[in-house]
Design a protein around this motif. Structure first.
Motif, PDB file in Angstrom:
ATOM      1  N   VAL A   1     -12.505 -63.604  46.514  1.00 57.23           N
ATOM      2  CA  VAL A   1     -11.509 -62.839  47.110  1.00 57.23           C
ATOM      3  C   VAL A   1     -12.378 -62.530  48.521  1.00 57.23           C
ATOM      4  O   VAL A   1     -11.635 -61.920  49.412  1.00 57.23           O
TER       5      VAL A   1
ATOM      6  N   ARG B   1     -10.755 -66.104  52.598  1.00 61.14           N
ATOM      7  CA  ARG B   1      -9.465 -66.246  53.021  1.00 61.14           C
ATOM      8  C   ARG B   1      -8.876 -67.471  52.774  1.00 61.14           C
ATOM      9  O   ARG B   1      -7.854 -67.770  52.158  1.00 61.14           O
TER      10      ARG B   1
ATOM     11  N   GLN C   1      -6.314 -60.276  49.696  1.00 55.24           N
ATOM     12  CA  GLN C   1      -7.877 -59.781  49.990  1.00 55.24           C
ATOM     13  C   GLN C   1      -7.759 -58.300  50.256  1.00 55.24           C
ATOM     14  O   GLN C   1      -8.622 -57.935  49.854  1.00 55.24           O
TER      15      GLN C   1
ATOM     16  N   THR D   1     -10.158 -56.486  47.571  1.00 54.93           N
ATOM     17  CA  THR D   1     -11.550 -56.353  48.080  1.00 54.93           C
ATOM     18  C   THR D   1     -11.461 -54.758  48.298  1.00 54.93           C
ATOM     19  O   THR D   1     -12.726 -54.285  48.748  1.00 54.93           O
TER      20      THR D   1
END
Ligand SMILES: NC(=O)C1=CN([C@@H]2O[C@H](COP(=O)(O)OP(=O)(O)OC[C@H]3O[C@@H](n4cnc5c(N)ncnc54)[C@H](OP(=O)(O)O)[C@@H]3O)[C@@H](O)[C@H]2O)C=CC1
Ligand SMILES: CC(C)(CO)C(=O)C(=O)O
Length: 315
Positions: free
Chosen positions: A212, A215, A259, A263
């Motif tokens: 994660v 990218r 992402q 995250t």
């Protein structure tokens, strides 16, 4: 309601806990010989997302009742089955002569044809769903969380029965909200493909955290998911909203959104991190998803060059 959770796994324990706290009677069926290993209580260290989106911390020692047998004339109202997808056949084998009058809720990943998977059970007694929570066990402590939402779906009219309504009520009474899914077979298959893509990325990057943070790795996950969608349609599923989005929105945009979600300071990230940190997703559990999709792609003659190129990661 009198409920039997099939197995004492992560999902059965999380939702067994929530349903017992909501006033139901909950027991666990475990394989013969396993009750002594599991013991008579579970240390629960979870976040409960029903009350707040970040999840209320819960830490307690929860006494549980385990049983190693199930007589055909039992009086359970509901049996909740949440096993790994490759264990569903053996669960159905076990339950087939022991369903009695109970409703069965299948509450796990399914990559087989769902109707075929439960064809040995009385169809009118089966209902379908999927958990929103998750996590893992660290020895005997359950780490993870439940989110407010669970999914209940329809397979061949299963959501039009009284049994479905009773299951719905059970969860709403326990303060869950329900996401209703009309074409649950396609939903399950799309969810499986999502998991397969994430697991390839996880295996390649060595951890969920590393995946994660990257990218490009997330972009590759999106491309893998996109490539696997024709396998879903070749199996007879339809391309739902999520699948359509994965197909047409640029991988970089979806990778960015993933992402942000994975995250962020949210319960979903917390749950996935707990699953990772407890080692819940071991190599076999991770590799099974892409391996099973690849096997069907080959059987159905669907080209998946990207997945094939990643095969060394999950062979
Ligand atoms: N954990 C998570 O974060 C999430 C999981 N899910 C899905 O939910 C499902 C369940 O996952 P999870 O709870 O994590 O899995 P677990 O491996 O923790 O639990 C499965 C349990 O079922 C038991 N079991 C399987 N077959 C039998 C059998 N024939 N007789 C008796 N017991 C049996 C297993 O026992 P044994 O160990 O002895 O095999 C195990 O205790 C999976 O499809 C998973 O993908 C979905 C969202 C999140
Ligand atoms: C969260 C995950 C990928 C593993 O624990 C899972 O089992 C699921 O979402 O189906």
């Amino acid at each position: 309601m009198k409920i039997l959770m099939f197995g004492r796994g992560v999902i059965s324990t999380l939702y067994g806990w929530a349903l017992e706290k909501a006033g139901n009677e909950v027991d666990f069926y475990v394989r013969p010989g396993r009750a002594a290993d599991f013991g008579s209580s579970v240390d629960v260290d979870i976040r409960d997302g029903r009350a707040s989106s970040k999840g209320k911390p819960v830490q307690e020692n929860w006494p549980i009742t385990l049983r190693e047998d199930l007589e055909p004339d039992h009086d359970y109202d509901l049996i909740i089955v949440s096993v790994n997808h490759d264990q569903l056949d053996s669960a159905v084998d076990f339950l087939q002569p022991r369903v009695g009058g109970a409703t069965i809720l299948i509450f796990n990943n399914v990559w087989a044809d769902p109707a075929a998977a439960i064809s040995r059970l009385p169809r009118e007694q089966v209902t379908w769903g999927f958990p929103g929570g998750g996590g893992g066990f660290d020895v005997s402590t359950l780490h993870g969380g439940i989110v407010r939402s669970i999914f209940l779906g329809d397979i061949d009219g299963s959501s039009r029965t009284d049994r479905h309504r009773v299951v719905r009520e059970l969860f709403t009474d326990a303060e869950f909200s329900i996401s209703d899914i009309a074409d649950f077979r396609s939903w399950l298959w799309f969810h499986f493909i999502l998991d397969a893509g994430i697991m390839v990325g996880w295996l390649r990057m060595g951890s969920f955290d590393a995946l994660v943070r990257s990218r490009p790795a997330l972009k590759e996950v999106v491309r893998l998911i996109r490539e696997m969608i024709p396998v879903l349609t070749a199996k007879g599923g339809t391309s739902r909203f999520g699948a359509a989005a994965a197909r047409f929105i640029p991988a970089s945009v979806i990778g960015f959104a993933m992402q942000k979600l994975l995250t962020g300071d949210n319960l979903f990230t917390f749950i996935m991190t707990q699953a990772q940190n407890t080692g819940h997703n071991n190599y076999k559990a991770q590799a099974d998803y892409p391996r099973d999709v690849l096997a069907d792609a080959r059987r159905l003659g669907v080209a998946v060059p990207r997945l094939e190129a990643n095969e060394p990661a999950f062979r």
